[in-house]
Every structure is written in C-alpha cells, then in structure tokens.
Design a protein around this motif. Sequence first.
Motif, PDB file in Angstrom:
ATOM      1  N   GLU A   1       6.832  22.018  -8.186  1.00 11.17           N
ATOM      2  CA  GLU A   1       6.347  20.571  -8.049  1.00 11.17           C
ATOM      3  C   GLU A   1       7.144  19.704  -8.706  1.00 11.17           C
ATOM      4  OE1 GLU A   1       4.130  20.263  -5.793  1.00 11.17           O
ATOM      5  OE2 GLU A   1       2.684  22.246  -5.458  1.00 11.17           O
ATOM      6  N   LEU A   2       7.665  19.860  -9.680  1.00 11.37           N
ATOM      7  CA  LEU A   2       8.590  18.913 -10.501  1.00 11.37           C
ATOM      8  C   LEU A   2       9.690  18.791 -10.099  1.00 11.37           C
ATOM      9  CD1 LEU A   2       7.003  19.906 -14.247  1.00 11.37           C
ATOM     10  CD2 LEU A   2       6.585  17.933 -12.700  1.00 11.37           C
ATOM     11  N   ALA A   3      10.259  19.291  -9.106  1.00  9.09           N
ATOM     12  CA  ALA A   3      11.754  19.462  -8.734  1.00  9.09           C
ATOM     13  C   ALA A   3      11.905  17.923  -8.338  1.00  9.09           C
ATOM     14  CB  ALA A   3      11.962  20.273  -7.447  1.00  9.09           C
ATOM     15  N   GLY A   4      13.185  17.310  -8.479  1.00  5.09           N
ATOM     16  CA  GLY A   4      13.346  15.985  -8.021  1.00  5.09           C
ATOM     17  C   GLY A   4      13.540  14.907  -9.553  1.00  5.09           C
ATOM     18  N   ARG A   5      13.564  13.879  -9.191  1.00  2.88           N
ATOM     19  CA  ARG A   5      13.550  12.619 -10.043  1.00  2.88           C
ATOM     20  C   ARG A   5      12.606  11.729  -9.724  1.00  2.88           C
ATOM     21  NH1 ARG A   5      20.032  12.157 -11.803  1.00  2.88           N
ATOM     22  NH2 ARG A   5      20.340  14.031 -12.494  1.00  2.88           N
ATOM     23  N   ASP A   6      12.510  10.935 -10.422  1.00  3.84           N
ATOM     24  CA  ASP A   6      11.670   9.533 -10.247  1.00  3.84           C
ATOM     25  C   ASP A   6      12.308   8.660  -9.179  1.00  3.84           C
ATOM     26  OD1 ASP A   6       9.531  10.077 -12.099  1.00  3.84           O
ATOM     27  OD2 ASP A   6      10.758   8.941 -13.731  1.00  3.84           O
ATOM     28  N   ARG A   7      11.542   8.300  -8.228  1.00  3.38           N
ATOM     29  CA  ARG A   7      12.208   7.262  -7.226  1.00  3.38           C
ATOM     30  C   ARG A   7      12.505   5.933  -7.945  1.00  3.38           C
ATOM     31  NH1 ARG A   7       8.953   5.656  -4.150  1.00  3.38           N
ATOM     32  NH2 ARG A   7       6.993   6.476  -5.083  1.00  3.38           N
ATOM     33  N   PRO A   8      13.554   5.441  -7.398  1.00  3.80           N
ATOM     34  CA  PRO A   8      13.811   4.079  -7.944  1.00  3.80           C
ATOM     35  C   PRO A   8      12.590   3.028  -7.654  1.00  3.80           C
ATOM     36  CG  PRO A   8      15.838   4.748  -6.722  1.00  3.80           C
ATOM     37  CD  PRO A   8      14.621   5.777  -6.705  1.00  3.80           C
ATOM     38  N   GLY A   9      12.098   2.615  -8.357  1.00 12.41           N
ATOM     39  CA  GLY A   9      10.902   1.275  -8.243  1.00 12.41           C
ATOM     40  C   GLY A   9       9.580   2.328  -8.499  1.00 12.41           C
ATOM     41  N   ALA A  10       9.685   3.603  -8.834  1.00  7.44           N
ATOM     42  CA  ALA A  10       8.275   4.244  -8.919  1.00  7.44           C
ATOM     43  C   ALA A  10       7.295   3.391  -9.802  1.00  7.44           C
ATOM     44  CB  ALA A  10       8.401   5.676  -9.333  1.00  7.44           C
ATOM     45  N   PRO A  11       6.035   3.328  -9.726  1.00  3.30           N
ATOM     46  CA  PRO A  11       5.025   2.571 -10.736  1.00  3.30           C
ATOM     47  C   PRO A  11       5.318   3.363 -12.095  1.00  3.30           C
ATOM     48  CG  PRO A  11       4.020   3.030  -8.482  1.00  3.30           C
ATOM     49  CD  PRO A  11       5.349   3.786  -8.656  1.00  3.30           C
ATOM     50  N   LEU A  12       5.029   2.465 -13.218  1.00  2.95           N
ATOM     51  CA  LEU A  12       4.876   2.879 -14.482  1.00  2.95           C
ATOM     52  C   LEU A  12       4.148   4.434 -14.501  1.00  2.95           C
ATOM     53  CD1 LEU A  12       5.961   2.647 -17.462  1.00  2.95           C
ATOM     54  CD2 LEU A  12       3.619   1.434 -17.676  1.00  2.95           C
TER      55      LEU A  12
ATOM     56  N   ARG B   1       6.296   1.920 -24.490  1.00  5.43           N
ATOM     57  CA  ARG B   1       6.525   0.547 -25.665  1.00  5.43           C
ATOM     58  C   ARG B   1       7.114  -0.506 -24.826  1.00  5.43           C
ATOM     59  NH1 ARG B   1       7.047   4.950 -29.389  1.00  5.43           N
ATOM     60  NH2 ARG B   1       9.178   5.137 -28.836  1.00  5.43           N
ATOM     61  N   GLU B   2       8.033  -0.358 -23.834  1.00  5.92           N
ATOM     62  CA  GLU B   2       8.711  -1.033 -23.131  1.00  5.92           C
ATOM     63  C   GLU B   2       7.886  -2.076 -22.228  1.00  5.92           C
ATOM     64  OE1 GLU B   2      11.812   0.433 -20.929  1.00  5.92           O
ATOM     65  OE2 GLU B   2      13.148   1.184 -22.549  1.00  5.92           O
ATOM     66  N   HIS B   3       7.060  -1.322 -21.907  1.00  6.61           N
ATOM     67  CA  HIS B   3       5.781  -1.854 -20.840  1.00  6.61           C
ATOM     68  C   HIS B   3       4.937  -2.865 -21.376  1.00  6.61           C
ATOM     69  CE1 HIS B   3       2.293  -2.152 -18.068  1.00  6.61           C
ATOM     70  NE2 HIS B   3       1.634  -1.694 -18.822  1.00  6.61           N
ATOM     71  N   ARG B   4       4.481  -2.318 -23.030  1.00  9.18           N
ATOM     72  CA  ARG B   4       3.718  -3.244 -23.598  1.00  9.18           C
ATOM     73  C   ARG B   4       4.398  -4.459 -24.225  1.00  9.18           C
ATOM     74  NH1 ARG B   4       0.770   1.325 -27.170  1.00  9.18           N
ATOM     75  NH2 ARG B   4      -0.645  -0.056 -27.997  1.00  9.18           N
TER      76      ARG B   4
ATOM     77  N   THR C   1       4.688  -2.988 -10.619  1.00 12.09           N
ATOM     78  CA  THR C   1       5.995  -3.077 -11.638  1.00 12.09           C
ATOM     79  C   THR C   1       5.533  -3.197 -13.114  1.00 12.09           C
ATOM     80  OG1 THR C   1       6.125  -5.481 -11.387  1.00 12.09           O
ATOM     81  CG2 THR C   1       6.963  -4.326  -9.665  1.00 12.09           C
ATOM     82  N   GLY C   2       4.167  -3.437 -13.304  1.00 15.42           N
ATOM     83  CA  GLY C   2       3.902  -3.378 -14.920  1.00 15.42           C
ATOM     84  C   GLY C   2       3.795  -4.811 -15.358  1.00 15.42           C
TER      85      GLY C   2
ATOM     86  N   ILE D   1       0.916  -1.209   0.017  1.00 15.64           N
ATOM     87  CA  ILE D   1       0.098  -0.078   0.060  1.00 15.64           C
ATOM     88  C   ILE D   1       0.872   1.234   0.134  1.00 15.64           C
ATOM     89  CG2 ILE D   1      -1.756   1.325   1.227  1.00 15.64           C
ATOM     90  CD1 ILE D   1      -2.720  -1.188   2.245  1.00 15.64           C
ATOM     91  N   ALA D   2       1.976   1.382   0.794  1.00 12.71           N
ATOM     92  CA  ALA D   2       2.695   2.335   0.816  1.00 12.71           C
ATOM     93  C   ALA D   2       3.884   2.563  -0.335  1.00 12.71           C
ATOM     94  CB  ALA D   2       3.891   2.144   2.040  1.00 12.71           C
ATOM     95  N   GLY D   3       3.923   1.538  -1.419  1.00  9.58           N
ATOM     96  CA  GLY D   3       4.572   1.680  -2.718  1.00  9.58           C
ATOM     97  C   GLY D   3       5.924   1.306  -2.479  1.00  9.58           C
ATOM     98  N   ARG D   4       6.108   0.257  -1.233  1.00  9.02           N
ATOM     99  CA  ARG D   4       7.334  -0.244  -1.114  1.00  9.02           C
ATOM    100  C   ARG D   4       7.516  -1.720  -1.598  1.00  9.02           C
ATOM    101  NH1 ARG D   4       6.796   2.885   3.662  1.00  9.02           N
ATOM    102  NH2 ARG D   4       5.867   1.296   4.836  1.00  9.02           N
ATOM    103  N   VAL D   5       7.504  -1.768  -2.699  1.00 13.32           N
ATOM    104  CA  VAL D   5       7.321  -2.953  -3.550  1.00 13.32           C
ATOM    105  C   VAL D   5       8.298  -3.904  -3.239  1.00 13.32           C
ATOM    106  CG1 VAL D   5       7.141  -4.193  -5.610  1.00 13.32           C
ATOM    107  CG2 VAL D   5       5.934  -2.087  -5.353  1.00 13.32           C
TER     108      VAL D   5
END
Length: 827
Positions: free
Chosen positions: A341-352, A387-390, A172-173, A127-131
């Motif tokens: 609001e867009l500062a920072g980067r994607d967290r490792p393991g962030a959902p697609l 595309r990688e997801h599909r 994780t997709g 639930i917390a997103g810690r896959v």
Amino acid sequence: MRTLHERAIEEINSGRPAVGARRLRDALRLGEATPSQTARMLGTLAAAEVARGNTGRALELLDDAEQVVSADDRHLLLSQRALVLLMTGRLDDALALFDDTIQRLRRTDQRAALARVLLNRGMLHQIAGRVRLALADLDLCARIGGSLGPDDGMPRTVAKAVHGRGQCRVLTGDIPGALRDFDIAAEVYAAQGQGMLAVLAGDRARALLAAGLPSEAATELDTFLRQVPELRMGHEHAEAELTMARAKLAAGDPSEARRWAARARLHFRRRRNDTWAGVAELAVLRADFTAGRGTVRVARAASRLAGRLRSLGLRNDADEAALLSARAHTACGRADLARAELAGRDRPGAPLATRLLRRLALAELGAAEGDQRRTFAEARTGLELLREHRARFGSLDLQTGTTSLGGELARVGLAAALDNGRPEVVYRWLERSRAQAFRFPPVRTPADEQTVDAVAELRAAAREVRTAELRGSHDLDALRRARQIEREIRAKGWRTDGSGERHAEVGFAEVKAELADAGSAMVVFLTHGDRLLAQVIGDRQADLLGLGDPGTVFEAIARLRSDLDAACGRSLPATIERVIHTSIRRQLAIVTDHVLTPLLAVVGDRDLVLVPTGALSAMPWSLLDALRGRPVTVTPSPSAWVAAKRAVRPTGPVLLVSGPNLEHSSDEVHRLARIYPDSTVLDGADATVANTLHAVNRSGLAHFASHGHHEQENVLFSRLDLVDGPLMAHDVHQLAAVPDHVVLSSCDIGQAVVRTGDEILGFTAALLYSGSRTVVSSVARVDDHAAVDVMTSYHHALTRGVPPGKALADATEAEWLMPFVCHGWGG
C-alpha cells in the motif's frame, strides 16, 4: 418573466435555493415564457433542486430543458448539467461538460457566463485535489469578473472565486492566507448573499482543523449546522457533518467521529452522491482504526475504498485510504501488505496532511520491523514538514496548535528513542516533541483600528462583568458580549503570517554544559503509554527513571490546587480547615511518593530545572517538604531554558503596579518602592492599562500586585485587573518589548492551558513567549496578606544579587501555602 428568473437566481446565489426554486416554479406556472426562457429557467431550477438534495429531479428537469433549448443557449444547459454532475460526485463526466462549455463560451462575448463556468470548473479541480488547475480557473474567473460591472452580478461571482482560492490555500497549508480570503468573500456575502456566510463557516472550520484547532473548528461548524434547516443546503449540510467527524477525531473522540461520519455517509447516499459517500466512508474507517475496532476489516475495506476513490478522480482521498490501509496492516502484523500500500512517493502538490500521513505510516512500519533508523528518519521528516508549516503562522494560537498527525509522529519517534535507550537520542526526541512554538520568534502585528476598538470594547465589557462579580451577582449580557469580542479578536490574529524563521534546537552536550555552569540538574518529564517517566540530565550523566502512575499524580495535583483555592485567605471553621489541610498533605504525599522520591536519589542536593508535562505544569513544587528552600525553576523545554540563560539584556527601570479591590496591594508596592527608590509606581487612579503598557515597554523588572484571572477556555484573555479594566495576555503579545523579569503577585495567573506536545498558553506563557527571561507567578490562589511579606523578602534578596530561583525558595520557605513558581530562568 426575466425579472422573476433573475430574482430566483439571486436567491439561489445567496444561499437560499428553496426560495429560488419556489419563484421559478411560480414563473413556469404562468405559461408566459418563450421556449428559450423556459429552457433557462428549467436549467436554473435543476441547480436549485441539486442544492436541496433532489438530484434525480434535477436531471429530469435538464432532460425537459433539452427539448426546448435553442442552439445559442445550449452552452448554458451544458454548464447546468455539468454542475449537477459535479454536485452528485460524477467528476469526470462533469469535467468533460465544463471543458466543452468553456470552449463554446470562448468563441462568444458572454464573458459573465464564462466567468461563472470557470468558477464551477475551479471548484471541481479543487475537490479533485488539482490545486494548480483550480487556482488558474479561479484567478481567471476573478479577472474577468473584475473587468465587468456590478450589473452583471459579478461582485458575488468574484467573491466566490476568492472564497475558492481560500479553499485551495487550506490544501497548500497557507491557513492565514485562506482566512484572509474568506474575510474578503464574507464582506460581499454580507451584503449580497447571506446564505453563503453559513457555507463560509464550514470552510473556516476546515482551515482551523488543518491548523490543529479542532475545538475551534467544531464551534464554527455549530454556527453552520444551526442554520442548515432554514437554508436547506443538503450537500453543504452533509459536508459539514463530515468535517465535524474529522474535528471530533482530531480532538481524540473516535466514537463521536464515527457517529458524525455515519450521518454524513447516510445523507450523501440519500442524495445519490456515491463519490462523497465514499469520502464519508473513509472517515468512518479512520474512526474505527483509531478506536481499535476491527483493524483487519479496516485494512481490507480501506484498500478497496482507495481503488474506488481513485476511479472517481479523488486522488487525495484515495491516497489517504491507501495509507490508512497500510497503517492497519502494520497494526495487524502484515508488513508485506503494508509495504504494498505504501509503494510510490508523494505526488507533487499533495496536501500536507497526506504527506504527514505517509511519513507516519512508514515510521510505524519501520517500528514494527525493528528498523529504528527508518523509524527515526520518517518521523523526523514528518515533524520537519510540520515545523515548516507552523512557521507560516504569525499567531501563537495557531503555532501552539498541533495536528493529530504531528502528535502521532512525535509519539512514534519518542517510543523508538525510549527503546533505543541512549540518553542523547531520548533527549533529542523529547526536544522534538514538545513546546515547539518557542522555536519561532514572536510576530507582533500592529493593531488596526477595528482591533483597537474591539479591545477597548472588550475592556469595558470585562469591567462590567468584574463589577457585577464584586457585588456578588452576574452580568450575563456583558459576559456574552465579552466572549463574542474575544472570539473576534482571536480570529483576527489567525490571519497573521509568520516570519518563516526558527530558533535552532539546543544539543544535548550544550544543555549538559550549561547545567554544569549553573550547578543544576534538569528533569524532563514525559508520559509514555500508562507510565510517567523522567529523564534526569546532569553535567556528567543522564538517567531515565520510571515514576508513578500519571493518572494518580495528575488527579492529586488537581485536588491539591482545589484545596489550596479553598484554604486561601479565608477564615474557616477549625474543623473544615483541618479537613482541607489534611487533604493538602495527602495530595502532597502522593506527588512525593510517585514523583519526587525516585528523583531525589539521582539529583542529590542540586538546584532543579523542571520541564513538566501535562498537569505537572500546575504543580506548586515549593510546597513539597523535600524541596522547601531548594531553588526550583520550571521551563517549557531544555532549549527554552538555555536560550533564557544565555540571553543578555540591558537593565532597565523598575515598574511597580497596584491593582484595585485588593486589600494589601497598595501596601505591597509602596514597601517595594522603598527597596527601589527610583522605581515607577502606578497605584490607585494611575494604575490604568494605558499607563501600564507605556511603562512596561521600558522596564527591566515589573511587579504586579493585583487580582489575576486564568481563563481556561480562552487563555489569550487571561488577565490582571487594573483600575480601568483588564491587562490581558493578548496585550502582552502586542508589546514591542517586555521586561526581563516579571513578578505576578496574583491569584492563579501562573496556570496554563497545555495543548498537545506540551504547548502552553496563558498569561505567564505570554510573557515567556514575548521574551521575558524570568516570570514568578502562582499556580493557585494566593493569600494577599501573606504575599506582602514574601514579596518584600524576595525583592530584598534580588537587590543583594541573589538569583530569582534561590530568592523565591528562601522567601517562601517559612510560608507553608505559597504556591509561587519561578518560570523560565531561575539563575
């Protein structure tokens, strides 16, 4: 007393908390329990009350249990309190108690209890997103549970761990893997936890939504929501409403999405679950933003909500809220606030979904600031992620599903390309925004016994439905049975993994060179806002043309097809016939004025290769006077056309198949047999599905003279009628090889369902996806008597070496209402 408690636990774990609570209250009223038994029953009753939505009462029961619990049983009470806190959204407090409980249990031999607590902590991490942490707990739970006997109640616990693993795979997709895990869990639930099957339906819906199939997700949720009143699962009910809101939003209905999200928010608040109420509030704000309601308010509210969700431990939801705030600020012209609001980067393991949303927000900000380079880079990166997801999907059904975020990324990139105006840039973004499923090689999964049996049962049911139709009646039982089997077969295909391979995109210069070689001009249609546009590509130039109103054009095509169906093969009163023919001419005139006239000045007299969008996929182009006798080929994308043109396949034998209940079909195939003396002819009792599938595998050219049926609601089961039942698009996808050239002298089997991104599904599309280079089929009903002469003329021309597009144009030139279209490669 122990037996009563065990029965209560059985009911709760089976998804019937109300029944379990009633048994526990009965046991407590007997007054025969020891203090230890009383504490355990109060803890279990607290869990049942939470499941029913009575969180305040649950905490009171745990306080009562504290008064009588023994030191040896204290870990059980800690675990129950942690579970209550989890279900009320207090994740940090719950995690601390779970950690404490697990440390205590590791010092004992209570392995079954340890497995159950690990299961609950894994659910919290998910639930917390810690896959990664969630999967570690779930895998350990499954290993411990698998080492214990069924007497400890472990099969269901292991099933829940596998179920939880599937939930993590969705994040994780890995949708095929998630659906396979759900199937494993379902087998156990069917025997030991019927109530959990309804919960599983909600998780399947979330998986399908992540795969870009919102209507299918809504169908799964309907299954769950119908069972909620008797199951009395308060939290799961609200969660299903929240997922329904997301499905409605993905389907393009923000008003309905808002209604469902508001209901979920209300139910979570009634349960005193502020955490989940915050997640539902995010869905409300997303619906408002999509509908264009209160954009400034949405920007501010989403920013505040992001902070609150982050403090509650919901990192993924907090990121989504911040990105929504950024998009809303951009829409309001407040680029500085959007950048913050867009500062920072994607967290490792962030959902697609989160990664795609960040790319979209950055692309929109780039567009607002006039930074095309940044817009292109972010949109391109997002589409590459998609595309990688599909590529992980083996099912064409999933490959042609596009998430709403994917559609928006393509829209932003294409809008920037149109502003740029350079032909090669426009071409590149058109290629990135349509028919992407053709980039993946087909995955043919050998059917297992269950699927083979299901397909056989479906054919029998479909034959009963068709027999009733021919009698002028309806077999509703057979129809319902057929629809249910279709859903089961289709869902089975969703579990197939993709190969991960992709075909390369064909470049602009390559397309121009191939067009020059073919002596053709290509017209790529697109809609942009309220405009219908066309990029016309020739050997030396490429022009972007503004055409007519898309709504007017699409409505005219729908009316035209309806008129063609009404006029086909019927002896009508002269007055009615004149009315229908007048309407046909009127609709053709509209399409000519809005689409064709602007094009003709540019394309001259060259052969045409058309890449349609939306309803243009159903246009019978040869009926337009200005195109009568001109070779016209329809293809899903420029890359698909070039691939078909370049493909070299050995010639094979000719197959001619005649279907039942069609007056002239036998005459048609026997006429063609005289043109092809060495052909295989399947007529009458020989024209079975098995015979046809065996022969079509080895054929280079196949001609079907049979009734065809396009299934708008379930296109994988569009079909041709054969003597013992239907040959379906599903069968085509299972073939190891398909003919290079297929002619479907059948009613409306050339139609397709067009999904977002101009992804197409249908019988004709199934052949093209599977490798057929040329498919001739009709987009409306066909007069089978007139079709005999047309098809005879067509095949005579083929034997003289005339290319398919030219052969069809010549064969239909004298027949005013022949809606055949040459798909794929027209030579």
